[in-house]
Design a protein around this motif. Structure first.
Motif, PDB file in Angstrom:
ATOM      1  N   ASN A 220       0.799  -1.222   0.000  1.00  0.00           N
ATOM      2  CA  ASN A 220       0.000   0.000   0.000  1.00  0.00           C
ATOM      3  C   ASN A 220       0.832   1.273   0.000  1.00  0.00           C
ATOM      4  O   ASN A 220       0.278   2.377   0.071  1.00  0.00           O
ATOM      5  N   ASN A 221       2.142   1.124  -0.094  1.00  0.00           N
ATOM      6  CA  ASN A 221       3.024   2.290  -0.200  1.00  0.00           C
ATOM      7  C   ASN A 221       3.129   2.674  -1.673  1.00  0.00           C
ATOM      8  O   ASN A 221       3.713   1.948  -2.473  1.00  0.00           O
ATOM      9  N   LYS A 222       2.561   3.825  -2.043  1.00  0.00           N
ATOM     10  CA  LYS A 222       2.474   4.213  -3.448  1.00  0.00           C
ATOM     11  C   LYS A 222       3.827   4.575  -4.053  1.00  0.00           C
ATOM     12  O   LYS A 222       3.957   4.690  -5.275  1.00  0.00           O
ATOM     13  N   ALA A 223       4.838   4.758  -3.220  1.00  0.00           N
ATOM     14  CA  ALA A 223       6.183   5.000  -3.743  1.00  0.00           C
ATOM     15  C   ALA A 223       6.843   3.693  -4.170  1.00  0.00           C
ATOM     16  O   ALA A 223       7.842   3.711  -4.895  1.00  0.00           O
ATOM     17  N   LYS A 224       6.263   2.576  -3.741  1.00  0.00           N
ATOM     18  CA  LYS A 224       6.851   1.268  -4.014  1.00  0.00           C
ATOM     19  C   LYS A 224       5.949   0.378  -4.866  1.00  0.00           C
ATOM     20  O   LYS A 224       6.437  -0.503  -5.579  1.00  0.00           O
TER      21      LYS A 224
END
Length: 283
Positions: A220-224
């Motif tokens: 859920n980390n949008k950078a990943k």
């Protein structure tokens, strides 16, 4: 001969990466510059480790306190604070070095031990090279994957034997815990695109919950991982370790297990994020 050919091909790969990196410093930090995990040498994968019949558990309370004091909830590491408390880190590493997993330990105890060891020794490697902006800055300018990268430095001593980080990942965790690849959500290589460093130690009692929580945080980390109705672009972690994950279930099922946004469970063709090797914290 096979090993020689592998090293020669990896050398060519390293030289190519070095030429590309020298032209653009920013690209150096962002580009994916590691070899496929399956290209790991036999030396990395075949760890000759003999477990004792019985062994005492290492006390992880010191590591737990260091993580609580110097790692934020989103995994940002205060390496300056870690450096101030380096004596405590060294004490913990000495504790785990003399208390290796034994046959009377459960699988959960062993996995928690090796995850903590990998992460703690990675922090030590960064502290020993104070001021680096990326773990990939450690070592020679031209780095050959599985030959002379930071992950191939034999600076780890456990029960009298020398290891490098690749030995722990490829020779122990990937070999001994094939049924549960969730450790990939917990191993932290000190880079922005890695899973985040959890600000508590892993323990056998809480391991199942901890690994699930890290899977959720990572997906859920949008950078990943960018997962939405507009498209799906996931971490190259799922490409590098595809075989590991798919022993359990297809990649799409891993995404749906942990991501708030769901995808077609039959999807098997993915786009992958760029990988940032910038340090996951500051001094």
């Amino acid at each position: 001969m096979k090993k020689l050919l592998l090293i020669m091909s990896l050398a060519a790969f390293g030289a190519a990466c070095d030429n590309a990196e020298s032209s653009d410093t920013e690209t150096t930090q962002e580009a994916t510059a590691t070899a496929e995990p399956e290209a790991a040498t036999e030396e990395s994968k075949n760890v000759d480790r003999k477990e004792k019949d019985k062994g005492e558990q290492a006390n992880s309370s010191t590591w737990d306190k260091l993580l609580k004091d110097h790692v934020s909830d989103d995994g940002e590491v205060d390496y300056g604070g870690m450096l101030d408390d380096k004596a405590d880190l060294e004490a913990y590493l000495a504790e785990i070095s003399k208390n290796a997993p034994a046959k009377n330990w459960s699988d959960e105890e062993k996995m928690a031990y090796w995850i903590n060891a990998y992460n703690a020794f990675t922090v030590k490697l960064i502290l020993d090279n104070k001021g680096v902006s990326s773990i990939k800055d450690i070592g020679p300018k031209t780095q050959i994957p599985f030959v002379n990268t930071p992950w191939d430095i034999k600076f780890i001593e456990i029960d009298g034997d020398k290891y490098d980080l690749n030995n722990i990942e490829h020779g122990i965790l990937r070999k001994d815990f094939k049924k549960d690849p969730r450790y990939h959500f917990a191993l932290v290589c000190a880079a922005e695109s890695c899973p985040k460093l959890r600000n508590e130690a892993y323990t056998a009692k809480k391991l199942d919950k901890q690994l699930d929580e890290e899977g959720e945080a990572f997906l859920n980390n949008k950078a990943k991982n960018k997962i939405s109705e507009d498209g799906v672009t996931i971490s190259p972690l799922f490409k590098w370790y595809k075989k590991d994950f798919e022993r359990k279930m297809p990649i799409a099922e891993w995404v749906n297990k942990y991501s708030d946004e769901k995808i077609d469970k039959k999807q098997d063709d993915f786009n992958y994020m760029d990988y940032s090797w910038k340090l996951n914290g500051t001094f």
